[in-house]
Design a protein around this motif. Structure first.
Motif, short mmCIF file in Angstrom:
data_model
loop_
_atom_site.label_atom_id
_atom_site.label_comp_id
_atom_site.label_asym_id
_atom_site.label_seq_id
_atom_site.Cartn_x
_atom_site.Cartn_y
_atom_site.Cartn_z
N LEU A 155 88.71 41.14 10.05
CA LEU A 155 89.21 40.18 10.13
C LEU A 155 88.59 38.87 9.52
O LEU A 155 89.31 37.99 8.80
CB LEU A 155 89.10 40.11 11.59
N ALA A 156 87.04 38.76 8.92
CA ALA A 156 86.70 37.51 8.19
C ALA A 156 87.18 37.42 6.67
O ALA A 156 87.51 36.48 5.97
CB ALA A 156 85.53 37.28 8.34
N SER A 157 87.28 39.02 6.37
CA SER A 157 87.70 39.06 5.02
C SER A 157 89.42 38.46 4.86
O SER A 157 89.74 38.25 4.25
CB SER A 157 87.45 40.36 4.19
N TRP A 158 90.41 38.37 6.11
CA TRP A 158 91.53 38.04 5.78
C TRP A 158 91.90 36.72 6.41
O TRP A 158 92.68 37.04 6.40
CB TRP A 158 92.05 39.08 6.93
N GLY A 159 90.44 35.76 6.30
CA GLY A 159 90.35 34.93 6.58
C GLY A 159 90.35 33.71 8.17
O GLY A 159 90.88 33.29 8.17
N CYS A 160 90.61 34.92 9.08
CA CYS A 160 90.00 35.27 10.65
C CYS A 160 89.04 35.35 10.79
O CYS A 160 87.88 35.19 10.68
CB CYS A 160 90.93 35.88 11.61
N PRO A 161 88.64 33.73 11.56
CA PRO A 161 87.65 33.22 12.68
C PRO A 161 87.15 34.17 13.46
O PRO A 161 88.46 34.40 14.42
CB PRO A 161 87.28 31.99 12.99
N VAL A 162 86.49 34.74 14.05
CA VAL A 162 85.61 35.87 14.92
C VAL A 162 84.47 35.37 15.59
O VAL A 162 83.27 34.27 15.80
CB VAL A 162 85.41 37.34 14.43
N VAL A 163 84.69 35.42 17.31
CA VAL A 163 83.87 35.46 18.42
C VAL A 163 83.08 36.57 19.04
O VAL A 163 83.98 37.56 19.26
CB VAL A 163 83.77 34.04 19.23
N ILE A 164 82.26 36.82 18.47
CA ILE A 164 81.83 37.89 19.63
C ILE A 164 80.79 37.45 20.63
O ILE A 164 80.14 36.83 20.73
CB ILE A 164 80.54 39.09 18.46
N THR A 165 81.82 38.18 21.98
CA THR A 165 80.69 37.19 23.28
C THR A 165 80.40 38.37 23.93
O THR A 165 81.68 39.64 24.23
CB THR A 165 81.40 36.13 23.46
N MET A 172 85.59 34.44 5.46
CA MET A 172 85.11 34.34 4.46
C MET A 172 86.17 33.26 3.60
O MET A 172 87.36 33.38 3.78
CB MET A 172 84.98 36.02 3.12
N ASP A 173 85.61 33.48 2.35
CA ASP A 173 86.22 32.37 1.13
C ASP A 173 87.22 33.10 0.00
O ASP A 173 86.41 33.45 -1.19
CB ASP A 173 85.15 31.95 0.39
N VAL A 174 88.10 33.93 0.62
CA VAL A 174 89.02 34.35 0.10
C VAL A 174 90.49 33.67 -0.13
O VAL A 174 90.71 32.56 1.02
CB VAL A 174 88.86 35.64 0.19
#
Length: 186
Positions: free
Chosen positions: A33-43, A67-69
């Motif tokens: 998800l981060a590689s596609w520009g989405c922030p994620v929280v693992i909780t 990620m900066d993509v």
């Protein structure tokens, strides 16, 4: 940063009790998800209201920043992840390079094999000759068209096939690259 070493360090060993996910799976999903520009929280999912806690800004987990993509369109995310593939196309190294490095459409000349029977307009996985899935796309050709035309130049293939068939087996606007698997080619 979620790298391969971190994911591998979180994989369960034989002594660990089997589960249905574990931290390695969560990290893989977060990295994707981060590689596609989405922030994620693992909780913690067992908290009384974990989503509300995250949205209220409380420090209740680990934030994975995008990620900066270049941002990928929602359509490409849908192609890559929301639909179950109806088959697979195997492509040669030149076709893989054209898709990944040059952002080109998939042409019949680059297809060396296929699995499954499918109509046009469905999502298929695109693999290299080593069986590594690197993209998904919506077909403009049926599996029968692809089988008859694979390995041939588009002009030649279209001359053998039904009228009105587009030049590309999968147009670049209907192609989405998949994130690299840990330990696989980058």
């Amino acid at each position: 940063r979620i790298d391969d070493a971190l994911i591998e360090s979180m994989r369960p060993t034989r002594e660990d009790r089997p589960g249905s996910g574990g931290m390695a799976s969560k990290l893989l999903a977060a990295r994707q998800l981060a590689s596609w520009g989405c922030p994620v929280v693992i909780t913690r999912g067992r908290a009384e209201q974990p989503i509300e806690e995250v949205l209220s800004g409380r420090d209740v987990g680990t934030l994975v920043l995008p990620m900066d993509v270049d941002r990928v369109s929602s359509r490409k995310m849908w192609i890559a992840h929301a639909r179950r593939p109806q088959g697979a196309l195997v492509v040669d190294a030149g076709a893989r390079r054209a898709i990944e490095a040059d952002g080109r459409s998939l042409l019949a000349a680059g297809v060396v094999g296929l699995r499954g029977a499918f109509p046009e307009g469905v999502v298929v996985t695109i693999e290299d000759c080593d069986g590594v899935a690197f993209a998904r796309g919506i077909t403009g050709w049926t599996s029968a068209d692809i089988e008859a035309g694979m390995g041939r130049r588009s002009v030649e293939a279209r001359g053998l096939l039904r009228e009105g068939l587009g030049a590309a087996v999968i147009h670049r606007d209907n192609l989405a690259l998949l994130p690299a698997e840990p330990g696989g080619p980058a």
